[in-house]
Design a protein around this motif. Structure first.
Motif, short mmCIF file in Angstrom:
data_model
loop_
_atom_site.label_atom_id
_atom_site.label_comp_id
_atom_site.label_asym_id
_atom_site.label_seq_id
_atom_site.Cartn_x
_atom_site.Cartn_y
_atom_site.Cartn_z
N GLU A 254 0.83 -1.21 0.00
CA GLU A 254 0.00 0.00 0.00
C GLU A 254 0.87 1.26 0.00
O GLU A 254 0.54 2.23 -0.68
CB GLU A 254 -0.94 -0.01 1.20
N GLN A 255 1.97 1.24 0.71
CA GLN A 255 2.89 2.38 0.70
C GLN A 255 3.48 2.58 -0.70
O GLN A 255 3.58 3.72 -1.18
CB GLN A 255 4.03 2.17 1.70
N GLN A 256 3.87 1.48 -1.33
CA GLN A 256 4.46 1.58 -2.67
C GLN A 256 3.46 2.12 -3.68
O GLN A 256 3.83 2.88 -4.58
CB GLN A 256 4.98 0.21 -3.13
N PRO B 265 -4.74 2.71 -0.09
CA PRO B 265 -5.16 1.49 0.59
C PRO B 265 -5.79 0.50 -0.39
O PRO B 265 -6.50 0.89 -1.31
CB PRO B 265 -6.20 1.98 1.61
N LEU B 266 -5.50 -0.77 -0.19
CA LEU B 266 -6.01 -1.81 -1.07
C LEU B 266 -7.16 -2.60 -0.44
O LEU B 266 -7.96 -3.20 -1.17
CB LEU B 266 -4.88 -2.77 -1.45
N PHE B 267 -7.22 -2.61 0.89
CA PHE B 267 -8.24 -3.39 1.59
C PHE B 267 -8.97 -2.55 2.63
O PHE B 267 -8.37 -1.67 3.24
CB PHE B 267 -7.60 -4.58 2.32
N VAL B 268 -10.23 -2.89 2.82
CA VAL B 268 -10.98 -2.44 3.98
C VAL B 268 -10.91 -3.60 4.95
O VAL B 268 -11.35 -4.72 4.63
CB VAL B 268 -12.45 -2.12 3.63
N ALA C 105 -9.21 0.96 -5.25
CA ALA C 105 -7.81 0.84 -5.67
C ALA C 105 -7.37 -0.62 -5.68
O ALA C 105 -6.59 -1.04 -6.54
CB ALA C 105 -6.91 1.66 -4.75
N GLY C 106 -7.85 -1.40 -4.72
CA GLY C 106 -7.55 -2.83 -4.68
C GLY C 106 -8.13 -3.56 -5.87
O GLY C 106 -7.48 -4.43 -6.46
N GLU C 107 -9.36 -3.19 -6.25
CA GLU C 107 -9.99 -3.79 -7.44
C GLU C 107 -9.16 -3.48 -8.69
O GLU C 107 -8.94 -4.35 -9.53
CB GLU C 107 -11.41 -3.25 -7.62
#
Length: 66
Positions: A40-42, A46-49, A60-62
């Motif tokens: 997520e930092q890279q 955020p990718l997950f809730v 963003a994760g999707e």
């Protein structure tokens, strides 16, 4: 990008859980969390809730998954 970060991401998506992904990857849950945090930092988003016992993708994760 580190392949382990991507592999960890895919396992979480597949299982819907950080704990289950850790079991499949044979690592501690804290390792999974650390890998996701680094990813997520890279990516700068955020990718997950994270919910109790479950993880769902953010938009963003999707996008990253595709």
């Amino acid at each position: 990008m580190d392949i382990e970060l991507a592999r960890t991401f895919v396992e979480i998506v597949s299982t819907g859980s950080f704990v289950k992904a850790a079991d499949r990857l044979h690592v501690a849950q804290t390792t999974v969390s650390a890998r996701v945090s680094l990813l997520e930092q890279q990516l700068g988003r955020p990718l997950f809730v994270r919910n109790k016992g479950a993880a769902t993708l953010t938009p963003a994760g999707e996008q990253f998954l595709s």
